[in-house]
Enzyme design. Structure first.
Site, mmCIF file in Angstrom:
data_model
loop_
_atom_site.group_PDB
_atom_site.id
_atom_site.type_symbol
_atom_site.label_atom_id
_atom_site.label_comp_id
_atom_site.label_asym_id
_atom_site.label_seq_id
_atom_site.Cartn_x
_atom_site.Cartn_y
_atom_site.Cartn_z
ATOM 1 N N HIS A 197 0.845 -1.185 0.000
ATOM 2 C CA HIS A 197 0.000 0.000 0.000
ATOM 3 C C HIS A 197 0.886 1.243 0.000
ATOM 4 O O HIS A 197 1.809 1.355 0.812
ATOM 5 C CB HIS A 197 -0.908 0.031 1.235
ATOM 6 C CG HIS A 197 -1.682 1.309 1.377
ATOM 7 N ND1 HIS A 197 -1.594 2.125 2.486
ATOM 8 C CD2 HIS A 197 -2.540 1.933 0.529
ATOM 9 C CE1 HIS A 197 -2.373 3.179 2.332
ATOM 10 N NE2 HIS A 197 -2.958 3.090 1.151
ATOM 11 N N SER A 198 0.644 2.162 -0.925
ATOM 12 C CA SER A 198 1.281 3.481 -0.938
ATOM 13 C C SER A 198 2.806 3.375 -0.884
ATOM 14 O O SER A 198 3.410 2.712 -1.730
ATOM 15 C CB SER A 198 0.722 4.300 0.227
ATOM 16 O OG SER A 198 1.043 5.670 0.103
ATOM 17 N N TYR A 199 3.444 4.001 0.118
ATOM 18 C CA TYR A 199 4.902 3.918 0.263
ATOM 19 C C TYR A 199 5.384 2.475 0.300
ATOM 20 O O TYR A 199 6.504 2.166 -0.134
ATOM 21 C CB TYR A 199 5.337 4.636 1.549
ATOM 22 C CG TYR A 199 6.750 4.264 1.991
ATOM 23 C CD1 TYR A 199 7.859 4.871 1.407
ATOM 24 C CD2 TYR A 199 6.961 3.286 2.971
ATOM 25 C CE1 TYR A 199 9.154 4.507 1.793
ATOM 26 C CE2 TYR A 199 8.252 2.925 3.364
ATOM 27 C CZ TYR A 199 9.344 3.535 2.769
ATOM 28 O OH TYR A 199 10.620 3.171 3.143
#
Length: 246
Positions: free
Chosen positions: A81-83
Site C-alpha cells: 500500500h502506498s509507500y
C-alpha cells in the site's frame, strides 16, 4: 477457490502507518483460512521506539525480506500500500521465487534509481521537507491529519491519528536499486478513485495492465485508505488476485 484457499498474504503498510492499518482486512483473510502477516517497518507503528536518522529504504527492504526468511514463507501474495510499494519492489529482487503474485494498492511501483520524493513531484516533496525542517528536527517527516489521505469519518480519523507515527526522511530520499523482478512478476494494480499516486505512476501502471497479460487492473471506489474504509471490497479483490497468476 480450492487452489487458493490456503494461500498466504503479506500485507505491507504505507508511509507513517504500521501493520495496524491492515487490522480489518487481515481478520477477514484469516477468517477465510488465509495465513496473513502484517509486518511493521522499522521505526514505525509499534516499532516507533526504534526511530532514528539512519533508517533508510534499504532498512525497510531488509525488514520485509526478513519476514519471508524467518516465517519460511512461500507461494504468498505480497500486498503493498502506498509507500509500501518501495520496500516491496526492492524486496522482490530477493524473494520473487517465494511470491505467487504482487498486489499494488494505490502503491508506488518504482523504476530503478527513483526515490519517493522524485515520484511525488517537487511541490509535494518541498512540502514534506518543510514539515521535517519545522517539526521533525530536520530528519523525520511528522504525522499528518488522517483527512489528508481522504478519510472523512471523525471517529476513523481520530483512530488513525492515534496510530500514525513519524518516518525518517531518508526513506523518502533514498533511490531504489533494481526493480526488474517487481515489473516482470504477475500482479494486480488496485487503483483507488481518486488515486493519491502521481499521474505519471498511474499512467505507467495502467499501461502495463494493458500490455502485460500477467498484470491486472482493478478499481475500488474509495480514498487512499481502502483497507480502512472498504475492507470487504478490498479483501475480495485480494482473494481474486491470488488466483490471477497468469
Amino acid at each position: 477457490m480450492a487452489s487458493t484457499q490456503h494461500v498466504g498474504f503479506v500485507l505491507v503498510h504505507g508511509g507513517r502507518h504500521g501493520g495496524w492499518a491492515w487490522r480489518d482486512v487481515a481478520s477477514r483473510l484469516r477468517a477465510l483460512g488465509h495465513p496473513t502477516y502484517t509486518p511493521t517497518l522499522t521505526g514505525l507503528g509499534e516499532r516507533a521506539h526504534l526511530l532514528r536518522p539512519e533508517i533508510g529504504l534499504e532498512t525497510h527492504i531488509n525488514d520485509l525480506a526478513g519476514v519471508f526468511e524467518y516465517e519460511d514463507l512461500s507461494d504468498v501474495v505480497l500486498v503493498a500500500h502506498s509507500y509500501g510499494g518501495m520496500p516491496v519492489a526492492g524486496a522482490m529482487q530477493k524473494v520473487f521465487d517465494r511470491v505467487r503474485a504482487v498486489v499494488w494498492v494505490d502503491a508506488h511501483l518504482p523504476r530503478e534509481g527513483e526515490s519517493i520524493f522524485e515520484l511525488i513531484g517537487e511541490e509535494r516533496a518541498i512540502q514534506m521537507k518543510k514539515m521535517a525542517a519545522e517539526n521533525g528536527e530536520g530528519w523525520y517527516v511528522p504525522t499528518s491529519d488522517a483527512s489528508w489521505w481522504g478519510l472523512s469519518d471523525p471517529d476513523q480519523i481520530a483512530w488513525v491519528n492515534s496510530k500514525t507515527t513519524p518516518q525518517p526522511m531518508r526513506t523518502y530520499l533514498d533511490r531504489i536499486g533494481p526493480t526488474d523482478r517487481a515489473w516482470s512478476h504477475p500482479g494486480t494494480m488496485i487503483e483507488c478513485t481518486p488515486s493519491r499516486l502521481p499521474a505519471v505512476e498511474v499512467a505507467r501502471q495502467r499501461a502495463r495492465a494493458e500490455s502485460d497479460p500477467h498484470f491486472h487492473r482493478r478499481l475500488v471506489d474509495a480514498c487512499h485508505e481502502p483497507m480502512l474504509t472498504h475492507p470487504d471490497e478490498l479483501t475480495a479483490l485480494l482473494v481474486e488476485a491470488a488466483g490471477q497468476t497468469g
